[in-house]
Design an enzyme around this catalytic site. Structure first.
Site, PDB file in Angstrom:
ATOM      1  N   ASP A 209     -37.049  36.461  66.295  1.00  0.00           N
ATOM      2  CA  ASP A 209     -37.171  37.476  65.506  1.00  0.00           C
ATOM      3  C   ASP A 209     -36.530  38.865  66.015  1.00  0.00           C
ATOM      4  OD1 ASP A 209     -38.601  36.525  63.292  1.00  0.00           O
ATOM      5  OD2 ASP A 209     -40.480  36.619  64.343  1.00  0.00           O
TER       6      ASP A 209
ATOM      7  N   ASP B 116     -44.175  40.071  58.260  1.00  0.00           N
ATOM      8  CA  ASP B 116     -44.514  38.425  58.128  1.00  0.00           C
ATOM      9  C   ASP B 116     -45.696  38.237  57.492  1.00  0.00           C
ATOM     10  OD1 ASP B 116     -42.412  38.041  59.833  1.00  0.00           O
ATOM     11  OD2 ASP B 116     -43.428  37.739  61.719  1.00  0.00           O
TER      12      ASP B 116
ATOM     13  N   ASP C 216     -42.779  38.183  65.529  1.00  0.00           N
ATOM     14  CA  ASP C 216     -43.583  37.617  66.482  1.00  0.00           C
ATOM     15  C   ASP C 216     -42.696  36.875  67.387  1.00  0.00           C
ATOM     16  OD1 ASP C 216     -43.533  35.524  64.705  1.00  0.00           O
ATOM     17  OD2 ASP C 216     -45.867  35.480  64.361  1.00  0.00           O
TER      18      ASP C 216
END
Length: 979
Positions: free
Chosen positions: A560, A235, A556
């Site tokens: 996901d 990310d 997070d």
């Protein structure tokens, strides 16, 4: 949440948004088992469509409340099941086809494979190697016993022609027992029972130490898998960047400031509007608090983007607190909260003169499209035409995005007190805005990240950034981090383009198409969690490269979860991560920092190396001890190394060595080589050279001592001694020399890649030093005071010196071996490699297929539910319209049938599998224009109810006749609003 709801659709248990994610994660197994026990067949119940719509994130949050410790409450599931059974037959029939295609078998299969693969790759290789060594040891011990028994029998009864006397039977039995004990001893020494211990110690030690490096390991084998990682999909926000938003550029009053403007340069009227717009139109829980320590940065609490804007107010020497105290939260007239469809947040307040003012902020490209005026340098609104907007995008917004900034537009609009606007008609309300300013917010790259990424690339690991940000911002951050370098051959794609390239005409994902993209893909922008899952699955399933790719993923959010579960190693964020993400992960980064992932790679590779070091040492001892016991038994009818001595040697080489060598700390040099890959042999050719080389040295010296030792030291040979004779000095010297050689070879075993300096970093491992010195001390006690139990006779000082001198020869011999090039020794073979079939057992292969299809099947089931639900609602709408059209004598023209094809669920569950041409959120405006152009009737316009247009549901109706436009109170209006 906004006080304007007309209808609530709820879903519980497995049908809720969180339930769907948990099903993807496979966390529903326990519930299923309980249901099976109660005799409830899976699929009997009525499956409800998940209520997501525009406010999907809210649904997720509310669904989260029905979770306890990350698992669904059984009560909810069972209740929904029993309620479902009471539904009328027709509804149950209608939902029936949605049962999983495989029926019961698939469920059983899923349950069987519920838990993560029990045996890791490393354990698989070690088990195979241990079994092979064990078999060889068993054969050797059997042969040893047979030879000893035959030799004794032939020598006693055939050669010496002694009769078997009954009174001698106990003596003969004692001899046979002695031979059997020697055989068992050979077997005990040959079987490497320290191997599983070494793996466990190495992994457990690594896990404990990784805690200090901010890696909380949830699954032991993830640590070892990380050593083989070839790709990391990370990310951006909070992992590569600090997640500390600060405004660094602004466009106010027709001027583009490249740094925070001087407060005096901004018109007072503009300044007041700007401060009010930011202070009021943000969550009141978002605050900037003074730093905890002197010299530190102020603390940001709440939404980070809003913190950046509040920080901008403070940088302009203004204060937001007085504004908030004048206009407390309960006085706010109406709030349109931020969501992923609107991409903006608006707050309406009542002014003292009873009129209304609305402040709005959001993604600049979206809010600017709704602005028709902009404040000039004097604080007066001037006309803002589409061509002005295009110019502003080119000259202000794009340059900001190319600097890696997130652009936010702040605007406002005044409404008269009477007539009061229709606040539910959101598309009319959120229009005709006046732009106050556009700010560029920087989320600075963490200072340690570029170096960490450089280390990854040097170590042969490809880093990819997967983010929801605009592609220009993502590309700029990727360049700052060093993920991409100008001039290289790489791809930066948006989620929409990525999906277009990997899907065929039917909208199905094709592995060949993914294989064309992923090797060059470095940045995936504007991506949804589904895209992340697709990318990870595509890389793992790819046969494009020789070795299978080992993928690590960071995540997070709740959505996901599937990608984290699918990846070989899932990293969840300890600070920003949700419980579902942590539940699905293998390792939790307690500081949300990318550089901690590099530490995990280092520890993972260190586990592999530690095991290899231990194997190199263990196999040398094995080979020597077994050959010595075997040949000694064949030649002298007795093993030079006695049973108890062999057990002590076994203890040194198994338990102590695994402790000493498995706790070696990692070094930066581990990151200078490419990943081993899953099929790397445990014993390389260099290690095989070391094992055989040291075995030759040790065997030569032991046999020399065995046959000429008594002459060298002028002592009794101790050969052919009767049963209960005292221990001989000769055999004690052989035992002592053997142990000394093992001790010094343990130092050699610290290096496995042919390095010369075996002492490098030896003092960084106190456990190793303690074990070597401790073993030496115990050896002195055993030899000098062990006596009969250890078959040892005390030695003189000169004899001790000879033993230590021969042991030290191991270090010199190690340098000789290091000089011989491995490439010349063609006969050396590698060992400890898994064949392709052994790598994944049959049921695990099935599990992989199951896992791959399961995720997609869940998405498809969700889509079918959505389509079916929509069809029913559409039918209802058409029925209502039919009734109304009969009332209004058929004034209304038939509705254009585009809505179902343009419908799009929450971005997490995009319906691209079934529908190839589905718009993304960012393109709704283009789509809007296209829809207007296509519509044949000249005076047509879009029915802009609530956020229907933003969700991509174009209910296109001809509203030219006033009678047909749905009035706010009408049933059709409430249905469309809920849609």
């Amino acid at each position: 949440m906004e006080g304007s709801g007309r209808m609530v659709v709820t879903a519980v248990g497995v049908n809720s948004q969180t339930g769907i994610i948990f099903t993807l994660l496979g966390a529903g197994g326990e519930e299923e088992e309980k249901k099976d026990k109660k005799g409830v067949k899976k699929g009997d119940g009525l499956q409800l469509p998940a209520a997501d719509g525009a406010a999907g994130s809210n649904a997720t949050d509310s669904a989260n409340t029905s979770l306890v410790n990350g698992k669904m409450q059984d009560g909810n599931v069972d209740a929904s099941q029993s309620k479902a059974k009471q539904q009328d037959g027709a509804a149950a029939m209608e939902m029936q086809p949605l049962k999983s295609a495989e029926g019961g078998d698939a469920d059983d299969k899923k349950k069987a494979n519920m838990h993560k693969k029990e045996k890791s790759v490393l354990q698989g290789k070690l088990t195979k190697l241990a079994v092979q060594i064990g078999k060889a040891g068993l054969v050797m011990s059997a042969i040893t016993v047979i030879i000893l028994v035959l030799y004794f029998t032939v020598d006693t009864f055939v050669v010496n022609k002694k009769p078997w006397l009954p009174e001698c039977t106990p003596v003969y039995v004692q001899y046979f027992v002695k031979f059997f004990i020697i055989g068992v001893t050979v077997l005990v020494v040959a079987v490497p029972e320290g191997l599983p211990l070494a793996v466990t110690i190495s992994l457990a030690y690594s896990v404990k130490k990784m805690m200090k490096d901010n890696n909380l390991v949830r699954h032991l084998d993830a640590c070892e898998t990380m050593g083989n990682a070839t790709a990391i999909c990370s990310d951006k926000t909070g992992t590569l960047t600090t997640n500390r938003m600060t405004v660094v550029q602004a466009y106010v009053g027709d001027v583009h400031y490249k740094e925070i403007p001087d407060p005096s340069s901004i018109n007072a009227k503009t300044m007041e509007l700007l401060v009010n717009a930011i202070a009021i139109n943000s969550a009141y829980t978002t605050k900037i608090l003074p730093p905890e320590k002197e010299g530190a940065l102020p603390r940001q609490v709440g939404n980070k983007t809003e913190c950046g804007l509040l920080g901008f107010v403070l940088d302009l020497k203004q204060d937001y607190e007085p504004v908030r105290s004048q206009m407390p939260e309960e006085k706010l007239y109406k709030v349109y909260t931020f969501n992923s469809v609107r991409k903006s947040m608006s707050t309406v307040i009542k002014l003292p003169d009873e009129s209304f003012r609305m402040y709005s902020k959001g993604a600049s490209e979206i809010v600017l499209k709704k602005c028709c005026k902009i404040l000039n340098g004097a604080g007066e609104p001037r006309v803002f035409r589409p061509r002005d907007r295009d110019e502003m995008v080119k000259k202000v917004i794009e340059p900001m995005a190319c600097d890696g900034l997130r652009t936010i537009c702040v605007a406002y609009r005044d409404f008269p007190s009477s007539p009061e606007p229709d606040w539910d008609n959101e598309n009319d309300i959120l229009n005709d805005l006046t732009c106050i300013c556009v700010v560029g917010i920087e989320d600075p790259v963490r200072p340690e990240v570029p170096e960490a990424i450089r280390k990854c690339q040097r170590a042969g690991i490809t880093v990819r950034m997967v983010t929801g940000d605009n592609i220009n911002t993502a590309r700029a951050i990727a360049i700052k981090c060093g993920i991409i370098h100008p001039g290289e051959d790489f791809l930066c794609l948006e989620g929409k383009e990525f999906n277009r390239r990997i899907r065929n005409e039917k909208g199905e994902i094709e592995q060949e198409r993914i294989d064309k993209i992923w090797p060059k893909l470095r940045v995936l922008a504007r991506s949804s969690p589904t895209d992340k899952h697709t990318l990870v699955k595509g890389i793992i399933d790819s046969t494009h490269t020789e070795q299978r790719q080992v993928v690590a993923v960071t995540g997070d959010g709740t959505n996901d979860g599937p990608a984290l579960k699918k990846a070989d190693v899932g990293f969840a964020m300890g600070i920003a991560g949700t419980d579902v993400a942590k539940e699905a992960s293998d390792i939790i980064l307690t500081d949300d920092n990318f550089s901690s992932i590099v530490k995990a790679v280092m520890w993972g590779r260190n586990v592999y190396d530690s095991i290899s070091k231990f194997l190199q040492f263990q196999l040398t001892v094995n080979v020597v001890a077994v050959i010595v016991a075997f040949t000694g038994a064949c030649i002298t009818q007795d093993s030079p190394l006695k049973a108890v001595q062999m057990l002590w040697v076994n203890l040194i080489m198994d338990t102590f060595a695994s402790l000493a060598l498995a706790t070696e700390p990692p070094t930066e040099t581990l990151l200078l080589r490419k990943p081993y890959g899953r099929n790397k042999p445990l014993i390389s050719r260099t290690m095989m050279k070391n094992i055989l080389g040291h075995a030759v040295y040790q065997l030569t010296l032991i046999f020399t001592l065995l046959f000429v030792g008594e002459k060298m030291f002028q002592i009794d040979s101790g050969r052919n001694a009767p049963l209960h004779s005292p221990p001989s000095e000769h055999y004690t010297i052989i035992f002592n020399t053997f142990v000394m050689m093992q001790l010094f070879n343990e130092i050699n075993a610290r290096k496995i890649h042919g390095e010369r300096n075996v002492f490098d970093g030896i003092f960084r491992n106190p456990i190793f030093c303690t074990i070597v010195l401790g073993t030496f001390a115990i050896q002195i006690v055993i030899v000098q005071f062990g006596g009969k139990p250890f078959s040892c006779s005390p030695l003189q000082l000169d004899q001790w010196m000879w033993c230590i001198f021969i042991g030290l020869g191991e270090l010199v011999w190690g340098q000789v071996i290091a000089t011989i090039p491995t490439s010349r020794l063609k006969f050396l073979k590698e060992a400890g490699r898994l064949t392709q079939k052994e790598e994944i057992p049959e049921e695990e292969l099935n599990e992989d297929v199951e896992e791959i299809d399961h995720a997609e099947r869940e998405l498809r089931r969700g889509q079918i539910l959505w389509f079916r639900g929509l069809n029913r609602i559409q039918t209802q709408i058409r029925v209502v319209k039919a009734f109304r059209s009969s009332l209004y004598e058929g004034l209304e023209k038939p509705e254009s049938r585009t809505s179902i094809h343009n419908f799009m669920a929450h971005p997490e569950f995009r319906i691209e599998d079934s529908q190839p041409h589905i718009p993304l959120i960012d393109d709704t405006d283009l789509e809007e224009d296209a829809a207007l152009k296509q519509n044949s009737s000249p005076p047509s316009s879009l029915n802009k109810n609530n956020s229907a247009i933003d969700s991509g549901i174009n209910l296109t109706t001809d509203t030219s006749k006033s009678a047909t436009s749905s009035s706010p109170g009408s049933p059709i209006h409430s249905l469309e609003t809920s849609l």
